[in-house]
Write a protein that holds these residues in place. Structure first.
Motif, PDB file in Angstrom:
ATOM      1  N   ASP A   1     -29.374  19.177  12.571  1.00  0.00           N
ATOM      2  CA  ASP A   1     -28.853  20.013  13.714  1.00  0.00           C
ATOM      3  C   ASP A   1     -27.648  19.218  14.522  1.00  0.00           C
ATOM      4  O   ASP A   1     -26.825  19.689  14.801  1.00  0.00           O
ATOM      5  CB  ASP A   1     -29.683  20.607  14.702  1.00  0.00           C
ATOM      6  CG  ASP A   1     -30.366  21.604  13.877  1.00  0.00           C
ATOM      7  OD1 ASP A   1     -30.108  22.182  12.828  1.00  0.00           O
ATOM      8  OD2 ASP A   1     -31.572  22.083  14.297  1.00  0.00           O
ATOM      9  N   GLU A   2     -27.932  17.969  15.084  1.00  0.00           N
ATOM     10  CA  GLU A   2     -27.021  17.313  15.578  1.00  0.00           C
ATOM     11  C   GLU A   2     -25.915  16.860  14.916  1.00  0.00           C
ATOM     12  O   GLU A   2     -24.652  16.945  15.319  1.00  0.00           O
ATOM     13  CB  GLU A   2     -27.896  15.886  16.026  1.00  0.00           C
ATOM     14  CG  GLU A   2     -26.897  14.787  16.749  1.00  0.00           C
ATOM     15  CD  GLU A   2     -26.798  15.658  18.307  1.00  0.00           C
ATOM     16  OE1 GLU A   2     -25.698  15.038  18.855  1.00  0.00           O
ATOM     17  OE2 GLU A   2     -27.206  16.495  18.699  1.00  0.00           O
ATOM     18  N   ASP A   3     -26.002  16.503  13.657  1.00  0.00           N
ATOM     19  CA  ASP A   3     -24.904  16.229  12.719  1.00  0.00           C
ATOM     20  C   ASP A   3     -24.107  17.525  12.568  1.00  0.00           C
ATOM     21  O   ASP A   3     -22.801  17.381  12.460  1.00  0.00           O
ATOM     22  CB  ASP A   3     -25.178  15.894  11.291  1.00  0.00           C
ATOM     23  CG  ASP A   3     -26.124  14.681  11.171  1.00  0.00           C
ATOM     24  OD1 ASP A   3     -25.939  13.812  12.201  1.00  0.00           O
ATOM     25  OD2 ASP A   3     -26.968  14.686  10.311  1.00  0.00           O
ATOM     26  N   ALA A   4     -24.422  18.801  12.395  1.00  0.00           N
ATOM     27  CA  ALA A   4     -23.573  20.123  12.346  1.00  0.00           C
ATOM     28  C   ALA A   4     -22.816  20.375  13.722  1.00  0.00           C
ATOM     29  O   ALA A   4     -21.586  20.664  13.706  1.00  0.00           O
ATOM     30  CB  ALA A   4     -24.675  20.994  12.190  1.00  0.00           C
ATOM     31  N   ARG A   5     -23.549  19.833  14.746  1.00  0.00           N
ATOM     32  CA  ARG A   5     -23.023  19.977  16.046  1.00  0.00           C
ATOM     33  C   ARG A   5     -21.617  19.191  16.281  1.00  0.00           C
ATOM     34  O   ARG A   5     -20.650  19.446  16.764  1.00  0.00           O
ATOM     35  CB  ARG A   5     -24.103  19.758  17.199  1.00  0.00           C
ATOM     36  CG  ARG A   5     -23.501  20.256  18.742  1.00  0.00           C
ATOM     37  CD  ARG A   5     -24.687  19.958  19.748  1.00  0.00           C
ATOM     38  NE  ARG A   5     -24.844  18.575  19.757  1.00  0.00           N
ATOM     39  CZ  ARG A   5     -24.262  17.804  20.581  1.00  0.00           C
ATOM     40  NH1 ARG A   5     -23.107  18.366  21.123  1.00  0.00           N
ATOM     41  NH2 ARG A   5     -24.495  16.597  20.641  1.00  0.00           N
ATOM     42  N   ARG A   6     -22.138  17.832  15.743  1.00  0.00           N
ATOM     43  CA  ARG A   6     -20.986  16.868  16.134  1.00  0.00           C
ATOM     44  C   ARG A   6     -19.662  17.230  15.026  1.00  0.00           C
ATOM     45  O   ARG A   6     -18.376  17.045  15.345  1.00  0.00           O
ATOM     46  CB  ARG A   6     -21.620  15.432  15.812  1.00  0.00           C
ATOM     47  CG  ARG A   6     -22.341  15.054  16.929  1.00  0.00           C
ATOM     48  CD  ARG A   6     -22.554  13.536  16.538  1.00  0.00           C
ATOM     49  NE  ARG A   6     -23.467  12.973  17.779  1.00  0.00           N
ATOM     50  CZ  ARG A   6     -23.077  12.552  18.753  1.00  0.00           C
ATOM     51  NH1 ARG A   6     -21.611  12.163  18.632  1.00  0.00           N
ATOM     52  NH2 ARG A   6     -23.695  11.723  19.843  1.00  0.00           N
ATOM     53  N   ALA A   7     -20.039  17.765  13.799  1.00  0.00           N
ATOM     54  CA  ALA A   7     -19.039  17.979  12.926  1.00  0.00           C
ATOM     55  C   ALA A   7     -18.074  19.121  13.514  1.00  0.00           C
ATOM     56  O   ALA A   7     -16.930  19.058  13.365  1.00  0.00           O
ATOM     57  CB  ALA A   7     -19.615  18.386  11.610  1.00  0.00           C
ATOM     58  N   LYS A   8     -18.502  20.191  14.075  1.00  0.00           N
ATOM     59  CA  LYS A   8     -17.765  20.998  14.759  1.00  0.00           C
ATOM     60  C   LYS A   8     -16.716  20.531  15.889  1.00  0.00           C
ATOM     61  O   LYS A   8     -16.017  21.603  16.163  1.00  0.00           O
ATOM     62  CB  LYS A   8     -18.736  22.370  15.355  1.00  0.00           C
ATOM     63  CG  LYS A   8     -19.624  23.141  14.505  1.00  0.00           C
ATOM     64  CD  LYS A   8     -20.155  23.862  14.806  1.00  0.00           C
ATOM     65  CE  LYS A   8     -21.282  24.612  14.007  1.00  0.00           C
ATOM     66  NZ  LYS A   8     -22.072  25.753  14.542  1.00  0.00           N
TER      67      LYS A   8
END
Length: 293
Positions: A223-230
């Protein structure tokens, strides 16, 4: 009965003048012989398998025999006694000895003690400094142990709670496994779905590794990777951006003339130039240096 003495016949003319053992040249039970042996009444302390019987037969606890008693050694100052008995069923000889160290009897010849299922590492009285207790002391300790157990209210409550929990687990198991076919079907369906999801993730990972041209194992997405990608934008096709990919890989620069030390860029100016360049080349929704872009 006249003419008999202790089970041995005596003629009327000798009655009252001698004993039956002398007449029949027998020794009375318990009389010590010259070789140090004597005949005693011996009672089996536990059940014993007789190895002479075919098939092996068991001699019950408490069966009595006329045994030949002899001293065969010492444990410190305590004598070790040997009892040799004859099994009347098969005529075989069995030998049982005392064990002062463990306050027990051991079968040394002709048989084997019956296994009652006790652990081999059980500590007995008289072993490793354990005191030998009398019958009164054992009874007193047993009463004290029961009194302590009955007086522990917390242990009673814990036992009651554990019993209730065990009953709940039994009921839950009976409820869940009342129909094993339905339970197995549900488990198979869940496993099939999870297997398909894992297969899609594995195919996506392999495709990404082929595009990147690497054989390094990739960690699963979090989830942290998805949040940073946004928070990162990689540019718009309709907007022309002066980014790093629009510049030459090796830029030719004209040689600069040496300047005085006073005209050299300061540390703060180089830091500001690097910050501006990073912000220009990365269109991020969130400024990594603080504040919105």
């Amino acid at each position: 009965m006249q003419g008999y003495n202790m089970g041995k016949w005596i003629s009327p003319d000798l009655e009252g003048t001698t004993t039956g053992n002398k007449v029949h040249h027998k020794r009375a039970p318990g009389t010590l012989r010259k070789d140090g042996t004597q005949t005693v009444r011996f009672e089996m302390p536990f059940a014993v398998w007789c190895n002479h019987c075919k098939p092996h037969a068991i001699i019950g606890q408490g069966v009595r025999f006329n045994a030949e008693k002899k001293k065969v050694g010492y444990y410190y100052s305590t004598p070790i006694w040997c009892f040799r008995i004859k099994h009347v069923t098969c005529g075989g000889l069995l030998e049982i000895r005392t064990d002062p160290k463990n306050t027990a009897y051991v079968v040394t010849e002709g048989g084997k003690a019956r296994d009652y299922g006790e652990p081999e590492d059980k500590v007995r009285e008289g072993e490793n400094g354990v005191p030998i207790l009398t019958a009164a002391e054992r009874e007193r300790r047993r009463d004290d142990a029961f009194a302590q157990l009955e007086g522990r209210v917390e242990e009673k409550a814990a036992v009651k709670s554990n019993t209730k929990r065990i009953d709940e687990l039994y009921r839950a198991r009976e409820r869940d496994w009342d129909d094993p076919w339905s339970v197995n079907k549900r488990l198979r369906t869940s496993f099939r779905h999870e297997r398909k999801v894992l297969k899609r993730e594995e195919d996506a990972t392999e495709a990404l590794k082929e595009r990147l041209g690497t054989a390094i194992d990739l960690l699963p997405e979090t989830d942290e990777d998805a949040r940073r990608a946004k928070l990162v934008s990689y540019g718009d096709a309709e907007v022309e951006v002066n980014s790093a990919d629009g510049k030459a890989l090796f830029e030719r620069k004209a040689p600069q003339r040496p300047t005085s030390s006073s005209s050299k860029p300061t540390k703060e100016s180089r830091k500001d130039a690097l910050r501006r360049r990073l912000i220009t080349n990365t269109r991020a929704a969130l400024n990594p240096f603080g504040g919105q872009t």
